[in-house]
Design an enzyme around this catalytic site. Structure first.
Site, PDB file in Angstrom:
ATOM      1  N   HIS A 161      14.645 -17.901   3.559  1.00  0.00           N
ATOM      2  CA  HIS A 161      13.669 -17.511   4.596  1.00  0.00           C
ATOM      3  C   HIS A 161      13.329 -16.022   4.514  1.00  0.00           C
ATOM      4  CE1 HIS A 161      14.901 -21.347   6.562  1.00  0.00           C
ATOM      5  NE2 HIS A 161      16.106 -20.946   6.185  1.00  0.00           N
ATOM      6  N   SER A 282      -3.749   5.315  -6.700  1.00  0.00           N
ATOM      7  CA  SER A 282      -4.810   5.160  -5.717  1.00  0.00           C
ATOM      8  C   SER A 282      -5.767   6.327  -5.853  1.00  0.00           C
ATOM      9  CB  SER A 282      -4.204   5.143  -4.311  1.00  0.00           C
ATOM     10  OG  SER A 282      -5.174   5.541  -3.364  1.00  0.00           O
ATOM     11  N   LYS A 288       0.609   7.107  -4.199  1.00  0.00           N
ATOM     12  CA  LYS A 288       0.704   5.664  -4.438  1.00  0.00           C
ATOM     13  C   LYS A 288       0.965   5.294  -5.891  1.00  0.00           C
ATOM     14  CE  LYS A 288      -0.369   2.587  -2.149  1.00  0.00           C
ATOM     15  NZ  LYS A 288      -0.741   1.748  -1.055  1.00  0.00           N
ATOM     16  N   GLU A 295       0.328  -8.153  -8.701  1.00  0.00           N
ATOM     17  CA  GLU A 295      -0.604  -8.764  -7.741  1.00  0.00           C
ATOM     18  C   GLU A 295      -1.613  -9.666  -8.452  1.00  0.00           C
ATOM     19  OE1 GLU A 295      -1.724  -5.689  -4.476  1.00  0.00           O
ATOM     20  OE2 GLU A 295      -1.030  -4.579  -6.213  1.00  0.00           O
TER      21      GLU A 295
END
Ligand code: ARG
Length: 463
Positions: A161, A282, A288, A295
């Site tokens: 979970h 970024s 970043k 992704e």
């Protein structure tokens, strides 16, 4: 009626050429040119067989063979002029062959149809992709085995979970993906064995009156045997669907791992550091470092499973045998195969380059009362307590620690005995994460010894 206005291949019964829109919807050359080498390979096998069976002359077969090699080199060299008016790869190749060798080219299509031709070409193409995917998965398995070997002892939290459950080892986690990918390879091998029957010689749908030898072309093209029913042979796209389902399941596995890497590489987790080579920055936030490769791999399942659904939907209502609907089989499969291969390569690169952050992993492994099950097991073993009672006592101790804002090993023996009087000092030996993982010696468990045994088994299987 003019031959030039209508189609050179089937213009006999036509008085006019197609409308521009008809040509646009009908032509597949824009994408099926990817089947060029398979098409030429199939034609060469067919011509050789026709000569062998006395259906065309050896001279014609030789002219066709030579001409097809020229066509292939033109296509590979980028000098071939593909024509939309010629619809598809089959007619483009044949028309060019006619320009090169003349009359014998017209004999190539004896005892054959584009229906068995396209089924053969596409099968050969999908078969190559299956082999490539099996290899691509193999490279990823190799990268994961290296990670697992390096970190067979490193502890990390195991989750259910996405809540801390029990400590596990890094190697064990890596090996979970090795198992998944091993199944992916095995599924692809199964699909390959099942699909490896030649459609060639099924002709349009009913077979042919010429005395062809389908076993010869099957062997020539690396098939195990000819497909046994000509109607099925031209209308079957199971091989593409099986490839897409195998690809979907594999992409789903990659997506799950990618999701873990996204989570693990976040500042909140810091379980792994991804290499600069597989990250991006970024344009506005200088600090970043984004896990874009992960992704995008996570997203690839969308188009791959989409292709699976699309082709299943194309096929579902088609009466036997061939229908032009089936021309819509290719682009989706091309796209799915390209993207599966890209996702596998990117994941392999990321896994090779990534470094596990051992300290944050161990710290996280020890937090969240991760050894509560070890405590309950100790109560069962040391005090002969029924597991349900042990679960209750441990729950009370967890609540006590939580109230104090500390972890289980931080409670004193007196605290413990306040909950259950028979608890002894020995309990503290099971509360450390190293002991916890080392104790899980059951087959397939997370103990480093077990993980090493599984790595060894995989290494032997791959050797
Ligand atoms: N381009 C066609 C396809 O991809 C080839 C087969 C055409 N057959 C036919 N009977 N029109 O399916």
């Amino acid at each position: 009626m003019t031959q030039d206005k209508s189609n050179a291949m089937w213009g006999g019964r036509f008085a006019a050429g197609p409308d521009a829109i008809m040509e646009a919807i009908n032509a597949s050359i824009g994408f099926d040119q990817r089947l060029a080498s398979q098409d030429i390979r199939g034609s060469r096998a067919h011509a050789a067989m026709l000569a062998n069976c006395g259906i065309i002359s050896p001279n014609d077969a030789e002219a066709i063979r030579e001409g097809l090699l020229t066509v292939l080199s033109e296509i590979e060299g980028g000098t071939f002029a593909f024509s939309t008016a010629l619809e598809d790869i089959h007619m483009n190749v044949e028309a060019r062959l006619k320009e090169i060798v003349g009359e014998p080219a017209g004999r190539l299509h004896t005892a054959r149809s584009r229906n068995d031709q396209v089924a053969t070409d596409f099968k050969l193409w999908v078969r190559d992709q299956i082999d490539a995917a099996i290899n691509g998965i193999g490279a990823l398995i190799e990268a994961l085995l290296e990670q697992a070997e390096a970190g067979a002892d490193w502890v990390m939290p195991g989750f259910t979970h996405l809540q801390t459950a029990q400590p596990v080892t890094w190697g064990h986690h890596m090996m979970a993906y090795v198992e998944m990918l091993g199944r992916d390879q095995s599924r692809l091998k199964d699909a390959r064995a099942r699909m490896n029957e030649s459609p060639l010689g099924a002709a349009a749908l009913a077979g042919t009156s010429f005395p062809i030898d389908r076993f010869q072309t099957a062997t020539d093209l690396g098939f195990d045997r000819p497909a046994a029913n000509s109607l099925d042979a031209v209308s079957d796209r199971d091989f593409a669907l099986e490839f897409l389902s195998c690809a979907s399941i594999c992409a789903m596995h990659l997506s799950r791992f990618a999701e873990e890497l996204v989570i693990w590489s976040s500042a909140q987790f810091r379980f792994v550091t991804l290499s600069d080579r597989f990250s991006t920055g970024s344009s506005i936030m200088p600090q970043k470092k984004n896990p874009d490769a992960a992704e995008l791999i996570r997203a690839k399942i969308g188009r791959i499973f989409g292709a699976n659904v699309a082709l299943m939907t194309v096929m579902k209502g088609l009466p036997l045998a061939y229908s032009k609907d089936m021309q819509e089989d290719k682009e989706q499969v091309f796209d799915a195969a390209d993207n599966l291969m890209l996702a596998l390569a990117a994941m392999t690169g990321m896994v090779k380059d990534m470094s596990a952050n051992i300290e944050p992993l161990e710290k996280a492994a020890a937090s969240g009362f991760s050894t509560a099950t070890d405590l309950a097991d100790w109560l069962v073993r040391a005090l002969n307590m029924p597991f349900r009672d042990a679960h209750h006592v441990t729950g009370t101790l967890v609540a006590l620690a939580e109230g104090r804002g500390c972890d289980l090993p931080d409670l004193s023996l007196a605290d413990m005995q306040g909950v259950h009087a028979e608890i002894t000092e020995d309990v503290f030996t099971v509360l450390g994460v190293q002991n916890s993982v080392a104790s899980r010696q059951s087959y397939g468990g997370t103990a480093p010894d077990q993980v090493r045994a599984q790595i060894k088994r995989w290494r032997e299987a791959l050797a």
